[in-house]
Structure formats: C-alpha cells, structure tokens
Motif scaffolding. Structure first.
Motif, PDB file in Angstrom:
ATOM      1  N   ASP A  61       1.191  -1.019  -0.296  1.00  7.23           N
ATOM      2  CA  ASP A  61       0.222   0.220  -0.205  1.00  7.23           C
ATOM      3  C   ASP A  61       0.513   0.944  -0.033  1.00  7.23           C
ATOM      4  O   ASP A  61       1.009   1.877   1.077  1.00  7.23           O
ATOM      5  N   TRP A  62       1.058   1.671  -1.052  1.00  6.43           N
ATOM      6  CA  TRP A  62       1.981   3.115  -1.256  1.00  6.43           C
ATOM      7  C   TRP A  62       1.657   3.166  -2.743  1.00  6.43           C
ATOM      8  O   TRP A  62       1.110   2.445  -3.874  1.00  6.43           O
ATOM      9  N   PRO A  63       1.383   4.659  -2.701  1.00 10.04           N
ATOM     10  CA  PRO A  63       1.039   5.326  -4.343  1.00 10.04           C
ATOM     11  C   PRO A  63       1.590   4.713  -5.263  1.00 10.04           C
ATOM     12  O   PRO A  63       1.527   4.241  -6.693  1.00 10.04           O
ATOM     13  N   GLY A  64       3.033   4.900  -5.044  1.00 10.78           N
ATOM     14  CA  GLY A  64       4.174   4.613  -6.568  1.00 10.78           C
ATOM     15  C   GLY A  64       3.753   3.212  -6.786  1.00 10.78           C
ATOM     16  O   GLY A  64       4.269   2.259  -7.983  1.00 10.78           O
ATOM     17  N   TRP A  65       3.019   2.047  -5.921  1.00 11.31           N
ATOM     18  CA  TRP A  65       3.432   0.670  -5.665  1.00 11.31           C
ATOM     19  C   TRP A  65       1.869  -0.029  -6.136  1.00 11.31           C
ATOM     20  O   TRP A  65       1.298  -0.633  -7.158  1.00 11.31           O
ATOM     21  N   VAL A  66       0.787   0.977  -5.278  1.00 15.12           N
ATOM     22  CA  VAL A  66      -0.325   0.723  -6.441  1.00 15.12           C
ATOM     23  C   VAL A  66      -0.681   0.774  -7.493  1.00 15.12           C
ATOM     24  O   VAL A  66      -1.494   0.148  -8.259  1.00 15.12           O
ATOM     25  N   ALA A  67      -0.063   2.003  -7.970  1.00 19.35           N
ATOM     26  CA  ALA A  67       0.248   2.482  -9.536  1.00 19.35           C
ATOM     27  C   ALA A  67       0.200   1.368 -10.999  1.00 19.35           C
ATOM     28  O   ALA A  67      -0.175   0.947 -11.613  1.00 19.35           O
ATOM     29  N   TRP A  68       0.924   0.120  -9.874  1.00 20.17           N
ATOM     30  CA  TRP A  68       0.498  -0.779 -10.770  1.00 20.17           C
ATOM     31  C   TRP A  68      -0.316  -2.040 -11.220  1.00 20.17           C
ATOM     32  O   TRP A  68      -0.718  -2.235 -12.393  1.00 20.17           O
ATOM     33  N   TYR A  69      -1.578  -1.473 -10.359  1.00 17.99           N
ATOM     34  CA  TYR A  69      -2.547  -1.735 -10.561  1.00 17.99           C
ATOM     35  C   TYR A  69      -3.144  -0.963 -11.915  1.00 17.99           C
ATOM     36  O   TYR A  69      -4.459  -1.371 -12.892  1.00 17.99           O
ATOM     37  N   VAL A  70      -2.350   0.067 -12.038  1.00 19.46           N
ATOM     38  CA  VAL A  70      -3.358   0.878 -13.515  1.00 19.46           C
ATOM     39  C   VAL A  70      -2.650   0.373 -14.355  1.00 19.46           C
ATOM     40  O   VAL A  70      -3.271  -0.152 -14.809  1.00 19.46           O
ATOM     41  N   ALA A  71      -1.681   0.495 -14.393  1.00 25.36           N
ATOM     42  CA  ALA A  71      -0.437  -0.496 -15.884  1.00 25.36           C
ATOM     43  C   ALA A  71      -1.216  -2.304 -16.079  1.00 25.36           C
ATOM     44  O   ALA A  71      -1.946  -2.159 -16.924  1.00 25.36           O
ATOM     45  N   GLU A  72      -1.800  -1.960 -15.101  1.00 28.79           N
ATOM     46  CA  GLU A  72      -2.683  -4.357 -15.221  1.00 28.79           C
ATOM     47  C   GLU A  72      -3.839  -3.971 -16.197  1.00 28.79           C
ATOM     48  O   GLU A  72      -4.304  -4.121 -16.846  1.00 28.79           O
ATOM     49  N   GLN A  73      -4.660  -2.997 -14.772  1.00 32.77           N
ATOM     50  CA  GLN A  73      -6.268  -2.857 -15.568  1.00 32.77           C
ATOM     51  C   GLN A  73      -5.860  -1.636 -16.787  1.00 32.77           C
ATOM     52  O   GLN A  73      -7.393  -1.872 -18.283  1.00 32.77           O
TER      53      GLN A  73
END
Length: 352
Positions: A61-73
């Motif tokens: 849980d950190w914005p720079g890492w949760v951002a990977w779900y943006v890449a996925e979606q």
C-alpha cells in the motif's frame, strides 16, 4: 521512507510496526514498520517457488506501488508483452521477506528496506524507481515554532525507526542539530498526530493523511518535508538476480509499462485515483491527497536515479541511508549499493 514504509501503509525500516486499523491508516503503513522487524523471516513463508510462466511481483500500500494496478487495468502489461502477476501484501514487511527468500521474482520496496538484504549478500537488484516521497512525510510544528533553533528541548512524537525517524534525523542534521537536542516520543503515526493536535507534544513527524489533517486543522504547519530531501526516500522495483536472467523480457516490458502508467497518472489523475483508491478500499477523493506528495518517476528521472554520478541517484544517497540504519542498529554490516543496482534493463527498455 514512506514505511523507509507504509508510508501510506508501508511498514518497514522507516515506516511503522502496527497493522493499519482502517483503510486510511492502512494506506499509510508502507515504510513504516521498522527495519528492525526485517529479520528476513523466511521460516514463516511457504517454500514454493514462483512459476516460470510469469513474473510474480509483490505490491503493498503506497501510491507508487498501487499504481501497478493502473498498468494492469489499462492493459499496459499486455501492450508491452509482459506476463506479470501482481501479488498483494497487506503487510509490507512480509513482501520484503518473500522477495529475499525467493518466493517472488520482484517486489515493490524502498531503497532503505533493500539495504538489510544487500548487507546480508542477497542477490537483489533495484531495476526501476517508481517514485520519491515529495511531501507525504513531514515534520509538523505549532505556529509558535518559527525555525529549528526553537525546537531545542521540545518534544517530538514519531514512530521510532520508521521513515519518520529518518526524516527527523535528516532535518536536524541539516540544521546543525541532532536527536540529543530534542525529546523524541515514540508513538504510532496516528497517535503522534493525535498527541500533536491535542497539544501534548510540540511537534510530530507523520505521513499523509495525517499531514493534510493537521494542516486543515490550522493547529500546525510543516517545518520540513520529504520534498526537502530529494532522492532520500525512493520507492523501487527490486528483482531477484535469477529472475533478471530468466525473465528479463517480462521485466523490461514491465519497465516500459511503468512509463505508460506514469504518463497516464499525470494526464488522468482522477481516473488513476479511482483505480488506485478501489485497490486499497478508499474513496477517490480521499486517495487524491497522496498524489501531490508523490513524485512519480518518468524515464528521465529513472536514468538520473540509476546513474551513479548523479548526486540524488540511488548509489549517491545510499551512504546517508545506510549510515542511519547502522546508527540505529537496524542492519548488520555495510551494504554494497553498487551491487544492488542493475541499470541495464532500463537501458534496454528505452532502446539504448
């Protein structure tokens, strides 16, 4: 250091040891769990190895890492032919142990939390910088305190051995002071904020959302933030050496997907916040408070971070970080930062 963890939720070297009690607190656990817990508890982990068919990547849980779900979606992994499986860790420290024990091919973790494994000689390499904390961590003081000289003898609440502790040490050193000049009160980030707001302490080092809450209350202001220490709180993608050899194509594709992700967040912050907020169980408007304090790294910023000669590069800031960790007895031995960086995948991703 964000958690150096759950900066939102980063819980490690530098981030906190208590599990989040709510989605908002959870968001902030990252670097904040204290490297002291990083005994690389491999005995607690299953022994199965990652499947060869995909890159298994830990995310916390950190914005720079949760951002990977943006890449996925948004299909960026598929676009760049990267076979990636994101594995969510509610407890950030567990993800560090999972990478160190070989259960993950790569993990989302801070540079500070990579120092311990490197000092132990583990074959890990930082291959990408997702972001730097750029305001999400701050030393908050009352309006009566105008400068650092007035902090002498004052009480400062923070989570010991967390990113907050590192922020304070850095702030004091830059102003000719040390921890001996102040009274540190060891409290979790939420409790530190509450103690400050109630007037029980003179200052507090916390991370968002508490920084924003204190500012909105009108009872405190930032005297020093992570924006004042560029390069010192980097959040990374760290890979096992064996994964770099066996799954290089997927990791290079993942790096390319990151640059699409960074641009998407920049161009579409509302949609990005909506995707990221859903992952951590928050409302999009609540999540957006974290974005301004997170400097997402594009290709140029990554090139600088992985170039040793740059004064803010991973290699250049490593002595400052490792010095703090050694001073607080959070790591055993001095890590070789140069051995923990592989810039070749970034170069390949950028066609160089």
């Amino acid at each position: 250091m964000h958690h150096l963890d759950h900066r939102l939720a980063r819980p490690s070297l530098l981030r906190g040891t208590q599990p989040p009690s709510s989605p908002l607190a959870s968001m902030l656990q990252r670097l904040r769990t204290g490297l002291a817990v990083l005994g690389l508890g491999t005995a607690l982990l299953a022994t199965s190895a990652p499947a060869l068919a995909e890159v298994k990547v830990g995310v916390s849980d950190w914005p720079g890492w949760v951002a990977w779900y943006v890449a996925e979606q948004k299909g960026f992994f598929k676009k760049h032919k990267a076979d990636v499986k994101l594995v969510w860790f509610a407890n950030y420290t567990d993800s560090i142990s999972a990478l160190s024990s070989g259960q993950l091919d790569a993990n989302s973790q801070t540079w500070s939390d990579t120092m311990g494994p490197l000092a132990k000689g583990l074959p890990l390499k930082a291959i990408l910088v997702n972001d730097n904390s750029a305001g999400n961590d701050a030393l908050m003081v009352s309006g009566k305190i105008k400068g650092f000289a007035e902090l002498k003898g004052k009480s400062i609440a923070l989570e010991e051995f967390s990113i907050s502790h590192f922020v304070l040490a850095t702030a004091l050193a830059r102003n000719g002071m040390s921890q001996k000049d102040v009274k540190v009160v060891n409290l979790s980030a939420g409790d530190a904020a509450a103690a400050f707001l109630s007037g029980r302490v003179d200052a507090a080092v916390v991370w968002n959302p508490w920084v924003a809450q204190i500012e909105k209350s009108g009872k405190g202001k930032a005297l020093f933030t992570s924006k004042d220490m560029p390069g010192l709180i980097p959040d990374l993608l760290v890979a096992q050496d064996k994964a770099i050899k066996a799954k290089r194509k997927d990791l290079v594709g993942m790096i390319r997907a990151w640059f699409d992700t960074e641009k998407f967040i920049r161009d579409n912050p509302d949609e990005a916040a909506k995707i990221m907020a859903k992952v951590v169980g928050m409302k999009p408007d609540e999540y957006k408070v974290f974005l301004p304090g997170t400097r997402f790294f594009d290709a140029a910023a990554n090139q600088a971070a992985l170039t040793p000669a740059d004064p803010k590069s991973l290699q250049a800031v490593a002595p400052t970080i490792s010095s703090f960790l050694l001073d607080k007895k959070l790591i055993d031995g001095k890590p070789d930062a140069a051995k923990g960086i592989d810039a070749s995948l970034l170069a390949e991703a950028l066609g160089k």
